[in-house]
Enzyme design. Structure first.
Site, PDB file in Angstrom:
ATOM      1  N   SER A  37      32.138 -14.843 -26.472  1.00 46.73           N
ATOM      2  CA  SER A  37      32.972 -15.652 -25.455  1.00 46.73           C
ATOM      3  C   SER A  37      34.313 -16.217 -26.063  1.00 46.73           C
ATOM      4  O   SER A  37      35.388 -16.138 -25.464  1.00 46.73           O
ATOM      5  CB  SER A  37      32.266 -17.032 -25.014  1.00 46.73           C
ATOM      6  N   ALA A  92      32.055 -16.311 -34.489  1.00 52.97           N
ATOM      7  CA  ALA A  92      30.911 -16.349 -35.101  1.00 52.97           C
ATOM      8  C   ALA A  92      30.010 -17.311 -34.602  1.00 52.97           C
ATOM      9  O   ALA A  92      30.140 -18.105 -33.748  1.00 52.97           O
ATOM     10  CB  ALA A  92      31.312 -16.741 -36.542  1.00 52.97           C
ATOM     11  N   ASP A  93      28.618 -17.069 -35.032  1.00 52.46           N
ATOM     12  CA  ASP A  93      27.653 -18.384 -34.401  1.00 52.46           C
ATOM     13  C   ASP A  93      27.533 -19.402 -35.252  1.00 52.46           C
ATOM     14  O   ASP A  93      27.212 -20.388 -35.059  1.00 52.46           O
ATOM     15  CB  ASP A  93      26.171 -17.078 -34.370  1.00 52.46           C
ATOM     16  N   LYS A 103      26.552 -13.554 -37.492  1.00 52.88           N
ATOM     17  CA  LYS A 103      27.088 -13.232 -36.198  1.00 52.88           C
ATOM     18  C   LYS A 103      26.136 -12.172 -35.577  1.00 52.88           C
ATOM     19  O   LYS A 103      25.137 -11.992 -36.288  1.00 52.88           O
ATOM     20  CB  LYS A 103      28.430 -12.155 -36.696  1.00 52.88           C
ATOM     21  N   GLY A 106      25.711 -11.973 -29.732  1.00 49.52           N
ATOM     22  CA  GLY A 106      25.956 -11.178 -28.483  1.00 49.52           C
ATOM     23  C   GLY A 106      25.476  -9.806 -28.799  1.00 49.52           C
ATOM     24  O   GLY A 106      25.574  -8.985 -27.802  1.00 49.52           O
ATOM     25  N   GLU A 112      30.702  -4.989 -35.426  1.00 46.48           N
ATOM     26  CA  GLU A 112      31.522  -5.962 -35.927  1.00 46.48           C
ATOM     27  C   GLU A 112      31.615  -5.642 -37.250  1.00 46.48           C
ATOM     28  O   GLU A 112      32.940  -6.052 -37.831  1.00 46.48           O
ATOM     29  CB  GLU A 112      30.991  -7.329 -35.276  1.00 46.48           C
TER      30      GLU A 112
HETATM   31  C1  A5P Z   1      28.835 -10.917 -30.924  1.00 50.56           C
HETATM   32  O1  A5P Z   1      27.761  -9.939 -31.404  1.00 50.56           O
HETATM   33  C2  A5P Z   1      28.839 -12.149 -32.059  1.00 50.56           C
HETATM   34  O2  A5P Z   1      29.060 -11.725 -33.338  1.00 50.56           O
HETATM   35  C3  A5P Z   1      29.818 -13.031 -31.673  1.00 50.56           C
HETATM   36  O3  A5P Z   1      30.908 -12.881 -32.360  1.00 50.56           O
HETATM   37  C4  A5P Z   1      29.327 -14.395 -31.699  1.00 50.56           C
HETATM   38  O4  A5P Z   1      27.984 -14.599 -31.076  1.00 50.56           O
HETATM   39  C5  A5P Z   1      29.886 -15.898 -31.427  1.00 50.56           C
HETATM   40  O5  A5P Z   1      30.193 -15.711 -29.772  1.00 50.56           O
HETATM   41  P1  A5P Z   1      30.603 -16.871 -29.159  1.00 50.56           P
HETATM   42  O6  A5P Z   1      32.308 -16.729 -29.397  1.00 50.56           O
HETATM   43  O7  A5P Z   1      30.271 -16.582 -27.895  1.00 50.56           O
HETATM   44  O8  A5P Z   1      30.046 -18.047 -29.668  1.00 50.56           O
END
Ligand code: A5P
Length: 232
Positions: A37, A92-93, A103, A106, A112
Site C-alpha cells: 500500500s 516493509a512490514d 517483508k 503482500g 522484491e
Molecule cells: C509486499 O510483499 C510487501 O513486502 C510490502 O512491501 C510490505 O508488506 C509493506 O506493505 P504496506 O506498505 O502495505 O504496509
C-alpha cells in the site's frame, strides 16, 4: 507501535514517506518499483512526475505493481533489457534499528528481494507502526515450492515458530506471482535475523523468505507530520 494514530493518520504518514522518497529520483534513472500500500502511493506520485516530464523506467516487483504502474503511465522495462537498477523504493512490514526488515506481507517477497539485490540504492518507505525493537512480531513470510510445502513446513517449524499456509478468503492456498505457496511463520521474536536468514537460505524448497538483512540502505519513516531518515 504508534498508539493513537487513526487509519487516516497512517495513510498520511505513508503518503509523506512515499513523497519524500521521490526526492531521490533523477531523470534517466532505472527504478525498482515496490509493492504494497505504501509503494502504491509512491507509484501514484511517481506517475504524476512522469506526466510532468520526468523520464525514468521501472521494473515492478509484482504483477499488482505492474498493473498500477501501467495505470499511472510509468514506462516499464524488465531484466531482459537491464541488469542493474539505480534505485528501488519499497515498503516493509517491520524495520529494526539496523534497518533489517520483514517483508512479504503482500506476498511479493521473491521478486522484491531480487529487485533490491540488483539496485545501487534501496530505500524503504514506511509509516510509524513499522518500527520495532526486534523483528518477528509480524509473521515472517517464507515462499516455498508447492511440491513439498508440508515437509518444508515441518522443517521450518523446527526453528521455533508456528507455521500457517497462507490462504485466500475462499480457503484455497495463496499463490505467488511465481506460482509458489507462502508459509506465514510466527516467531514472536527473531533474536538473530542474520542466522535465521542463513538457515532458511540453506533449506531446499524454500524459494525465498521475507528477512531482508543488509538490504536496505535508507529508511524513510513518517511519524506524524515528520519524515525521519536513517541510513545504513
Ligand atoms: C509486499 O510483499 C510487501 O513486502 C510490502 O512491501 C510490505 O508488506 C509493506 O506493505 P504496506 O506498505 O502495505 O504496509
Amino acid at each position: 507501535m504508534h498508539f493513537g494514530s487513526g487509519m487516516a493518520d497512517i495513510e498520511q504518514e505513508k503518503r509523506r514517506a512515499a513523497a519524500r522518497s521521490l526526492d531521490l529520483v533523477r531523470d534517466g534513472m532505472c527504478l525498482g518499483l515496490g509493492s504494497g500500500s505504501t509503494a502504491t502511493i509512491m507509484l501514484e506520485l511517481l506517475g504524476e512526475r512522469v506526466r510532468a516530464g520526468l523520464r525514468i523506467r521501472g521494473v515492478p516487483t509484482s504483477e499488482a505493481s505492474r498493473c498500477l504502474a501501467e495505470q499511472w503511465g510509468i514506462p516499464l522495462t524488465d531484466f531482459d533489457h537491464v541488469n542493474r537498477l539505480d534505485l528501488t523504493i519499497d515498503g516493509a512490514d517491520e524495520v529494526d534499528h539496523d534497518l533489517n526488515l520483514i517483508k512479504g506481507g503482500g506476498g511479493a517477497l521473491l521478486r522484491e528481494k531480487i529487485v533490491a539485490s540488483v539496485s545501487d540504492q534501496v530505500v524503504i518507505v514506511a509509516d510509524s507502526r513499522k518500527r520495532v525493537q526486534q523483528l518477528g512480531h509480524f509473521a515472517l513470510p517464507v515462499e516455498v515450492v508447492r511440491f513439498a510445502w508440508k515437509p518444508i513446513a515441518v522443517r521450518v517449524r523446527q526453528l521455533g515458530c508456528t507455521v500457517q499456509l497462507r490462504c485466500q478468503p475462499d480457503g484455497q492456498p495463496f499463490e505467488t506471482d511465481e506460482g509458489n505457496f507462502i508459509l506465514d511463520c510466527n516467531f514472536d521474536r527473531i533474536r538473530d535475523p542474520r542466522q535465521t536468514a542463513r538457515v532458511l537460505d540453506a533449506m531446499p524448497g524454500v524459494m525465498e523468505h521475507g528477512l531482508f538483512v543488509d538490504v536496505a540502505h535508507v529508511l524513510m519513516i513518517a511519524r506524524g507530520s515528520q519524515v525521519e531518515v536513517y541510513e545504513r
